[in-house]
Scaffold this motif. Structure first.
Motif, PDB file in Angstrom:
ATOM      1  N   PHE A  72      -9.419   4.885   1.055  1.00 16.24           N
ATOM      2  CA  PHE A  72      -8.445   5.707   0.186  1.00 16.24           C
ATOM      3  C   PHE A  72      -8.755   6.993   0.776  1.00 16.24           C
ATOM      4  O   PHE A  72     -10.002   7.502   0.896  1.00 16.24           O
ATOM      5  N   HIS A  74      -8.092  10.716   0.085  1.00 11.44           N
ATOM      6  CA  HIS A  74      -8.144  11.713  -1.110  1.00 11.44           C
ATOM      7  C   HIS A  74      -7.897  13.273  -0.677  1.00 11.44           C
ATOM      8  O   HIS A  74      -8.290  14.217  -1.360  1.00 11.44           O
ATOM      9  N   TRP A  78      -3.022  17.790   2.091  1.00  9.26           N
ATOM     10  CA  TRP A  78      -2.158  16.882   2.578  1.00  9.26           C
ATOM     11  C   TRP A  78      -1.647  16.910   4.146  1.00  9.26           C
ATOM     12  O   TRP A  78      -1.254  15.705   4.593  1.00  9.26           O
ATOM     13  N   HIS A  81      -3.646  14.156   6.041  1.00  5.60           N
ATOM     14  CA  HIS A  81      -3.401  12.819   5.665  1.00  5.60           C
ATOM     15  C   HIS A  81      -3.147  12.012   6.957  1.00  5.60           C
ATOM     16  O   HIS A  81      -3.804  10.919   7.121  1.00  5.60           O
ATOM     17  N   PHE A  96      -4.549   3.545   1.730  1.00  6.65           N
ATOM     18  CA  PHE A  96      -4.157   4.423   0.505  1.00  6.65           C
ATOM     19  C   PHE A  96      -4.096   5.761   0.937  1.00  6.65           C
ATOM     20  O   PHE A  96      -5.393   6.052   1.112  1.00  6.65           O
ATOM     21  N   ILE A  97      -2.923   6.285   0.632  1.00  5.13           N
ATOM     22  CA  ILE A  97      -3.104   7.975   0.820  1.00  5.13           C
ATOM     23  C   ILE A  97      -2.718   8.436  -0.589  1.00  5.13           C
ATOM     24  O   ILE A  97      -1.618   8.436  -0.986  1.00  5.13           O
ATOM     25  N   ASP A  98      -3.418   9.114  -1.000  1.00  4.50           N
ATOM     26  CA  ASP A  98      -3.472   9.826  -2.554  1.00  4.50           C
ATOM     27  C   ASP A  98      -2.446  10.955  -2.478  1.00  4.50           C
ATOM     28  O   ASP A  98      -1.739  11.209  -1.234  1.00  4.50           O
ATOM     29  N   LYS A  99      -1.504  11.148  -3.390  1.00  9.16           N
ATOM     30  CA  LYS A  99      -0.455  11.996  -3.640  1.00  9.16           C
ATOM     31  C   LYS A  99      -1.061  13.536  -3.225  1.00  9.16           C
ATOM     32  O   LYS A  99      -1.992  13.833  -3.512  1.00  9.16           O
ATOM     33  N   LEU A 101       1.884  12.251  -0.413  1.00  8.90           N
ATOM     34  CA  LEU A 101       1.687  11.783   0.932  1.00  8.90           C
ATOM     35  C   LEU A 101       1.540  12.769   2.000  1.00  8.90           C
ATOM     36  O   LEU A 101       0.685  12.492   2.808  1.00  8.90           O
ATOM     37  N   THR A 122       0.009   2.492   1.911  1.00 10.85           N
ATOM     38  CA  THR A 122       0.847   2.520   0.555  1.00 10.85           C
ATOM     39  C   THR A 122      -0.034   3.902   0.163  1.00 10.85           C
ATOM     40  O   THR A 122      -0.859   4.483   0.752  1.00 10.85           O
ATOM     41  N   GLY A 123       0.303   4.297  -1.094  1.00 11.25           N
ATOM     42  CA  GLY A 123      -0.118   5.684  -1.835  1.00 11.25           C
ATOM     43  C   GLY A 123       0.908   6.133  -2.859  1.00 11.25           C
ATOM     44  O   GLY A 123       1.671   5.669  -3.337  1.00 11.25           O
ATOM     45  N   VAL A 241      -1.489  -1.786  -6.104  1.00 13.08           N
ATOM     46  CA  VAL A 241      -1.827  -1.599  -4.593  1.00 13.08           C
ATOM     47  C   VAL A 241      -2.874  -2.494  -4.053  1.00 13.08           C
ATOM     48  O   VAL A 241      -2.905  -2.852  -2.811  1.00 13.08           O
TER      49      VAL A 241
END
Length: 309
Positions: A72, A74, A78, A81, A96-99, A101, A122-123, A241
């Motif tokens: 994950f 975080h 961004w 990322h 998983f990429i936190d908002k 993206l 996803t993310g 997810v």
């Protein structure tokens, strides 16, 4: 059920600490953390690991890659990322990429390309998956019923504003074609248009008080107000997810569709900078700067750790 060994990259926000107990309740293990130092001083990863009962505080991302099945990311910057995701993608790990993206079209296209190449990736915002959005969609109101919608939240135009775009995307589905700045009354308002002709507005930006994540939906037969329950957001996104990341379910949404929320936000920003010109998502150049993650991280750090004068 497959039990994943999960790593955390960057501990900038409240999300890593909030996700850990939910991940564990769902039968997975958080086995390592790495922090690049954007917000916290050196050594914070060890402190976080100790406080949350995590075995390994890694000195490098490469060390973390070897210890986990999934990660994950975080980072509140961004713009990091893609850089942070790359070694995990190349090693075949789930990501998983936190908002948000990403804040520019080039990085978003890289994520989309990885998704098309078969990476488990996803993310995004929890508002895309929140229970209230899911329940509204499950009631089966068809697109032919649509009249108009308004979705909004407070705090800022992108780090929080992306929640509004994502909530609207969750309600109306994929197919955003364009964005147009329509004006400002404390907050900025943008009209988004879908390829099938439906339209709705996003209202975002700082207000004097905190506003909930909300939507006002008008169809030909009803008007409905939706307010998301913040206490259920993280559970909702992780339930969507984690089965996919564990290889036990299909992707809840493809990367090209998931990235529409961020692309719409970039188009909206471009429209505001061009006096309300309509900006089509497909016309956003890869060179478009969009939202600057490094600048936001500086502001976020200053807010989190104000300097005494």
């Amino acid at each position: 059920m497959t039990s994943l060994k999960i790593g955390l990259v960057d501990l900038d926000t409240s999300h890593p600490g909030s996700f850990v107990p939910i991940v564990r309740e769902m039968g997975h293990h958080v086995t390592g953390v790495f922090d690049s130092g954007t917000i916290y001083p050196p050594g914070y990863a060890s402190t976080f690991a100790r406080e949350h009962g995590i075995a390994h505080a890694c000195e490098t991302i490469e060390e973390l890659v070897e210890r986990v099945d999934a990660v994950f990311i975080h980072s509140c910057d961004w713009d990091l990322h893609v850089q942070h995701a790359r070694p995990f993608i190349e090693a075949g790990k789930a990501v998983f990429i936190d908002k948000p993206l990403a804040g520019n079209a080039r990085d978003l296209q890289q994520l989309i390309d990885w998704g098309k190449d078969g990476s488990i990736l996803t993310g995004g915002s929890a508002l895309r998956y929140c229970n209230e959005v899911k329940e509204w969609r499950e009631r089966g109101i068809g697109t032919e019923e649509w009249v108009y919608g308004l979705v909004g939240c407070a705090v800022d135009e992108f780090n929080y504003g992306i929640h509004a775009y994502s909530m609207l995307h969750g309600l109306m589905g994929a197919g955003i074609e364009s964005a147009r700045y329509v004006g400002e009354t404390t907050q900025q308002q943008f009209e988004l248009a879908w390829k099938d002709g439906r339209r709705a507005m996003v209202s975002i930006g700082k207000t004097s008080g905190y506003l909930p994540f909300y939507a006002s939906i008008t169809t030909q037969k009803q008007v409905e107000f939706i307010k998301a329950d913040n206490n259920r957001l993280y559970q909702a996104i992780l339930e969507n997810v984690l089965p996919y990341m564990a290889g036990e379910a299909p992707s809840p949404i493809s990367l090209d569709e998931l990235a529409e929320a961020e692309m719409a936000a970039i188009a909206a920003k471009m429209s505001a900078e061009r006096d309300g010109a309509l900006i089509r998502i497909q016309d956003i150049p890869l060179s478009e700067v969009g939202y600057n993650g490094g600048l936001f991280a500086q502001q976020y750090k200053a807010m989190k750790f104000p300097v005494s004068r």
